[in-house]
Design a protein around this motif. Structure first.
Motif, PDB file in Angstrom:
ATOM      1  N   ASP A 159       2.894  -5.856   8.601  1.00 40.59           N
ATOM      2  CA  ASP A 159       2.420  -4.725   7.796  1.00 40.59           C
ATOM      3  C   ASP A 159       3.157  -4.651   6.473  1.00 40.59           C
ATOM      4  OD1 ASP A 159       0.594  -4.028   9.674  1.00 40.59           O
ATOM      5  OD2 ASP A 159       1.834  -2.505  10.642  1.00 40.59           O
ATOM      6  N   ASP A 165       1.694  -7.318   4.428  1.00 41.55           N
ATOM      7  CA  ASP A 165       0.334  -6.941   4.046  1.00 41.55           C
ATOM      8  C   ASP A 165       0.347  -5.886   2.952  1.00 41.55           C
ATOM      9  OD1 ASP A 165      -2.382  -7.010   4.110  1.00 41.55           O
ATOM     10  OD2 ASP A 165      -2.597  -5.668   5.810  1.00 41.55           O
ATOM     11  N   ARG A 166       1.268  -4.909   3.094  1.00 39.26           N
ATOM     12  CA  ARG A 166       1.367  -3.905   2.028  1.00 39.26           C
ATOM     13  C   ARG A 166       1.757  -4.544   0.710  1.00 39.26           C
ATOM     14  NH1 ARG A 166       3.364  -0.642   6.240  1.00 39.26           N
ATOM     15  NH2 ARG A 166       5.487  -1.379   5.861  1.00 39.26           N
ATOM     16  N   TYR A 206       1.073  -7.573  -0.162  1.00 37.30           N
ATOM     17  CA  TYR A 206      -0.116  -8.290  -0.646  1.00 37.30           C
ATOM     18  C   TYR A 206      -1.132  -7.323  -1.241  1.00 37.30           C
ATOM     19  CZ  TYR A 206      -4.421 -11.014  -0.529  1.00 37.30           C
ATOM     20  OH  TYR A 206      -5.595 -11.613  -0.865  1.00 37.30           O
ATOM     21  N   GLN A 207      -1.342  -6.203  -0.517  1.00 39.31           N
ATOM     22  CA  GLN A 207      -2.307  -5.225  -1.025  1.00 39.31           C
ATOM     23  C   GLN A 207      -1.854  -4.640  -2.353  1.00 39.31           C
ATOM     24  OE1 GLN A 207      -2.996  -2.348   2.028  1.00 39.31           O
ATOM     25  NE2 GLN A 207      -3.914  -3.825   3.453  1.00 39.31           N
ATOM     26  N   GLU A 208      -0.543  -4.381  -2.471  1.00 36.65           N
ATOM     27  CA  GLU A 208      -0.037  -3.880  -3.750  1.00 36.65           C
ATOM     28  C   GLU A 208      -0.248  -4.918  -4.841  1.00 36.65           C
ATOM     29  OE1 GLU A 208       3.995  -2.925  -3.018  1.00 36.65           O
ATOM     30  OE2 GLU A 208       3.567  -1.097  -1.851  1.00 36.65           O
ATOM     31  N   GLN A 264      -2.541  -7.324  -4.821  1.00 35.49           N
ATOM     32  CA  GLN A 264      -3.968  -7.409  -5.082  1.00 35.49           C
ATOM     33  C   GLN A 264      -4.457  -6.198  -5.863  1.00 35.49           C
ATOM     34  OE1 GLN A 264      -4.420 -10.710  -4.601  1.00 35.49           O
ATOM     35  NE2 GLN A 264      -6.463 -10.125  -3.934  1.00 35.49           N
ATOM     36  N   THR A 265      -3.937  -5.030  -5.483  1.00 31.20           N
ATOM     37  CA  THR A 265      -4.329  -3.821  -6.213  1.00 31.20           C
ATOM     38  C   THR A 265      -3.919  -3.912  -7.661  1.00 31.20           C
ATOM     39  OG1 THR A 265      -4.145  -2.496  -4.197  1.00 31.20           O
ATOM     40  CG2 THR A 265      -4.106  -1.319  -6.301  1.00 31.20           C
ATOM     41  N   ARG A 306      -3.892 -12.512   8.493  1.00 35.64           N
ATOM     42  CA  ARG A 306      -4.383 -11.138   8.632  1.00 35.64           C
ATOM     43  C   ARG A 306      -5.425 -11.051   9.737  1.00 35.64           C
ATOM     44  NH1 ARG A 306      -6.865  -8.241   3.416  1.00 35.64           N
ATOM     45  NH2 ARG A 306      -4.691  -7.708   2.963  1.00 35.64           N
TER      46      ARG A 306
END
Length: 912
Positions: free
Chosen positions: A42, A45-46, A48-50, A52-53, A744
């Motif tokens: 997680d 992933d966070r 990565y999401q940050e 990507q965002t 993922r």
């Protein structure tokens, strides 16, 4: 203990595998390892999401600097152009630039005019000098001609000039005569030919009025023939327009009358149908359409009105003037019903539209005297009652009627058929009118030809032969030229002087023309110079006034901009070019202003759209979406750029590589350890079961394990091994991201469900629950260790067998779970509710003895009728009795010997 409770409560445990796993095997360590991996993932992933965002935000806002620069540049251009004031009156920078440019051009043009004037003055002086010289030479030659007897030559030349002029006049008149009489095709050579042409002209003009009158009469007849067709065509066009967009074939006049009635009564025209609109002839009965039209002619044209509104309509239309008379009738509304009619009559060959009036129409067309029997042949018209043929001939006894109706077909639901008829008739009328127009044009062309011939003949009559006779003047000219040639041939001196005279005359004529041209050019340049001076004075005064007022300033960049734009539409080569290009310059500036404004508006709209999309994806109530919020969005973009996506991605790749090795490797190892633990758990349980006799033959029971083969689990383990290998540093960003997405998806399979926000843990248990990867069975062995039977399912056996098997497995499992170092249970009492109720005393006894040997103390609760099966194995039996008042009492049961009791029926008493 929970399992025992479920068993005794009647809940089914169907397999040995399920029974053993629930009692002996605990949740494997793979779950904890998976939860740890998911928890650590997680964080990755966070990250990565940050990342990507941030990348998506940067992509969403990437055009901001460019769009803002375009917007600001467009607004600056618009503002700059507006400062010129090209379209405003009064003193403006544009006017100042225009005056300065004009002043420069005027100065250049003035200098050029002065230079041209000097050159033209010199040219005039040279032309006058040459003219005086040639005139003196000509005078000298004329004196020498006179001295040599040249008066005759001068006279002949004068006569030749007169003869040439006469010949030129005759030729010009002859050419005009030929043009004026071209339609006649005549070319008179002699006077007699011309006299004959004049006679023919006189005869033609005399007969012309009657010919023209005849043509005019024919044209009038053709026009009169076309008037009815034109009127019919106009009526058809109006009819087509009326029918378009509405149903039915009701003609325009009836429909317009209906509209007037509806308007006067305040009713929707759709509520006022004609009978013709509510009936139709089906496709299979089209041959009888004409019969329906003639027999229902008057009924079809009746306007139907709701009976409840009849008085209202009647009062409303009384003061209204209708162009035609309308028959109407009030009819009560009723439900529509389909009732088949007699197909031998007209009423049975009709379709009735679903309408509250259809009941009345059906009754009306069936009425005696209205409905006609349909017959195929005129010979069938004899007989009682009204009859009609397909051609529309009607008979009723001795009375009959036949002929075409003047009105078009009116019955029908749709207007498509009538519109097709109108198209066909309009086409036929157009063809007829085109033919009439063609014939009229032919007559008109004939009349025009007669008028052209009339003009030609009048030209003949207005001409005299002497005016167009070319031969006479040509002969006189030739005679004079021959006489002059003979005279000059006889005197060489006169011939030479004549040639010199001709040369000097030509040269003098050229010198005179040059002098005149030079004088005209000099006058023009002097006028131009005067005008330039006047314009220069006005321009200078205007510039001095603006400079004195000091209200207008023209900066160098403004002047350069105006000059650049001006060169796009014109040139500064001359004052005339400048004046012609000024309107183009104003138009170009206006275009640029519009273009700049549109560009700024487009950039603003695009920015607002980007802000709205950004806000919809990443909402912030404190952030607006209009262009005034640009600094906030630009600050977001600058922060993302300053942070550096490349650095974020590199750090994320490092963490990805570390994570794979740190968390997935333990998970991979947990699977092997879990399987080993299951195998390890089997040995103690089997050791316990080896001490317990099983079944009537005192056999032994052993638990056996078999590893199951599952393609899904194999693929899962292979994917786990692959993903646990880590990410190499030389992998590309695309490869690393693809590996992350695989991770993922993999983590999603093993992640613990979180309160319904994710799918259930079915797949998680499938992969992580190693207990599902093996199958447990019970094997029955004899005293020599040979397999006698294998138990996989608890079904298919008697109640006693099932309970004995379960008792042995559960007892051994409990002994294993509760045993200490000596394998004696630390907690001995076991409560069984309704235990062994399905077993007989033999099965129940072996089961109870097994539990006792395992060291457990059994407390069994059963109904009174089931006590006998357990009585031999129990040391203490208690009964529980509940009184009507709700109190419970315990009573101990003791075993007795019935041999001491006798009865009349059994004097010897029972054996026991």
């Amino acid at each position: 203990m929970r399992l025992l409770a479920r068993i005794q409560a009647g809940q089914h445990v169907r397999t040995v595998d399920g029974l053993y796993k629930a009692m002996v095997l605990e949740q494997p360590a793979t779950y904890a390892a998976a939860d740890s991996a998911a928890k650590h993932f997680d964080d990755l992933d966070r990250s990565y999401q940050e990342m990507q965002t941030a990348a998506e935000k940067q992509h969403a806002l990437a055009r901001l600097p460019q769009l803002w620069a375009e917007r600001e540049q467009a607004r600056a251009d618009e503002k700059l152009i507006d400062t010129f004031g090209a379209g405003r009156p009064g003193d403006t920078p544009f006017l100042l630039w225009q005056l300065r440019a004009r002043d420069q051009l005027l100065d250049s043009a003035t200098r050029g005019a002065l230079k041209s004037r000097s050159m033209l003055e010199e040219r005039c002086r040279a032309a006058r000098t040459e003219h005086f010289r040639l005139k003196s030479e000509l005078t000298r030659v004329e004196e020498e001609q006179r001295a040599a007897g040249g008066d005759t030559i001068k006279r002949l030349k004068t006569e030749i000039e007169a003869a040439q002029a006469a010949l030129d006049t005759a030729r010009d008149r002859r050419a005009k005569f030929a043009v004026g009489t071209a339609d006649l095709g005549i070319d008179p050579v002699t006077a007699s030919d011309f006299v004959a042409a004049r006679a023919a002209a006189q005869a033609f003009l005399a007969a012309l009025p009657s010919k023209l009158q005849g043509l005019s009469g024919e044209q009038q007849q053709l026009r009169e023939q076309g008037w009815p067709a034109q009127a019919r065509r106009a009526d058809l066009l109006a009819e087509r327009e009326s029918l378009t967009g509405r149903a039915g074939r009701v003609p325009r006049r009836l429909h317009e009358a209906r509209l007037a009635i509806a308007a006067a009564a305040g009713i929707d025209p759709a509520e006022l149908p004609f009978v013709a609109e509510l009936i139709d002839v089906p496709p299979g009965e089209q041959a009888w359409r004409k019969a329906a039209e003639v027999t229902l002619y008057s009924i079809a044209r009746v306007l139907l009105i709701d009976d409840s509104r009849l008085q209202q309509v009647s009062r409303a239309i009384d003061p209204v003037t209708l162009p035609i008379r309308i028959q109407f009738e009030g009819v009560a509304h009723r439900l529509h019903g389909d009732q088949p009619g007699d197909p031998h009559y007209v009423s049975g060959k009709l379709l009735y539209k679903e309408s509250p009036f259809s009941w009345w129409i059906r009754e009306r067309v069936k009425r005696r005297g209205t409905d006609h029997l349909c017959v195929q042949s005129p010979s069938d018209l004899d007989g009682d009652g009204p009859r009609v043929t397909t051609n529309g001939q009607t008979r009723n006894g001795r009375r009959g009627a036949y002929g075409e109706l003047t009105d078009a077909s009116i019955i029908g639901f749709s207007s498509a058929g009538r519109l097709a008829e109108i198209r066909t008739e309009i086409g036929e009328l157009d063809a007829s009118l085109r033919d009439l127009l063609r014939r009229e044009r032919q007559l008109d062309e004939q009349a025009q030809q007669l008028h052209r011939l009339e003009s030609a003949h009048k030209w003949v009559q207005a001409t005299e032969w002497a005016d167009i006779d070319v031969d006479g003047p040509e002969a006189r000219l030739t005679s004079k030229q021959d006489e002059l040639s003979r005279l000059l041939a006889a005197n060489d001196v006169l011939a030479a002087l004549d040639q010199e005279h001709s040369r000097l005359e030509n040269a003098l004529s050229g010198a005179q023309a040059e002098s005149i041209r030079a004088k005209d050019a000099l006058d023009n340049i002097e006028n131009e110079y005067a005008q330039l001076c006047e314009q220069q004075d006005k321009t200078t005064l205007a510039l001095e006034r603006i400079d004195t007022d000091g209200t207008v300033t023209l900066f160098d960049d403004q002047a350069d901009y105006l000059e650049t734009v001006f060169m796009e539409v014109g040139s500064l080569d001359s004052l005339a070019d400048f004046d012609r290009s000024l309107p183009k310059l104003r138009a170009r500036l206006a275009d640029r202003t519009s273009a700049a404004r549109e560009k700024a508006d487009a950039a603003t709209a695009t920015l607002a759209g980007i802000f709205e999309q950004f806000q919809s994806r990443w909402p912030d109530p404190n952030r607006g979406v209009d262009v005034d919020s640009y600094p906030e969005y630009r600050d977001i973009l600058d922060k993302i750029v300053a942070t550096g996506l490349a650095e974020r991605r590199q750090e994320w790749r490092r963490r990805l590589s570390e994570w794979s090795g740190q968390d997935l490797v333990p998970l991979a190892g947990a699977f092997g350890a879990a399987l080993d633990e299951i195998q390890t758990r089997l040995d103690p349980v089997n050791d316990i079961l080896a001490t317990l006799p099983f079944g009537p033959a005192n056999d032994r029971l052993r638990i056996s394990l078999r590893v199951l083969k599952s393609e899904d689990v194999a693929r899962f383990r292979t994917q786990l091994t692959h993903l646990a290998s880590g990410v190499t540093t030389d992998a590309s960003d695309e490869q690393a991201e693809q590996r992350f997405l695989q991770l993922r998806s993999f983590i999603a399979l093993i992640r613990k469900p979180d309160g319904g926000t994710r799918q259930g843990g079915a797949s998680r248990d499938l992969y992580l629950d190693v207990r599902r990867h093996v199958e447990i069975t019970a094997v029955r062995l004899d005293e020599h260790g040979r397999e006698l039977a294998t138990y996989a399912s608890l079904g298919g056996k008697s109640g006693g067998e099932t309970q004995e098997l379960m008792a042995f497995i559960v007892g051994a499992a409990l002994r294993y779970q509760l045993g200490d170092e000596d394998r004696r249970p630390r907690f001995a009492p076991v409560f069984l509710d309704e235990g062994f109720i399905k077993a007989d005393s033999e099965f129940a006894g072996r089961s109870v003895q097994a539990w006792k040997k395992l060291g457990f103390q059994l407390i069994v609760g059963v109904p009174l009728d089931k006590v006998t099966a357990l009585e031999p194995a129990m040391r203490l039996i208690l009964t529980v009795t509940k009184s009507p008042q709700g109190y419970s009492h315990l009573t101990r049961l003791r075993g007795i010997d019935l041999s001491t009791f006798t009865s009349p029926d059994n004097p010897n008493g029972p054996q026991r």
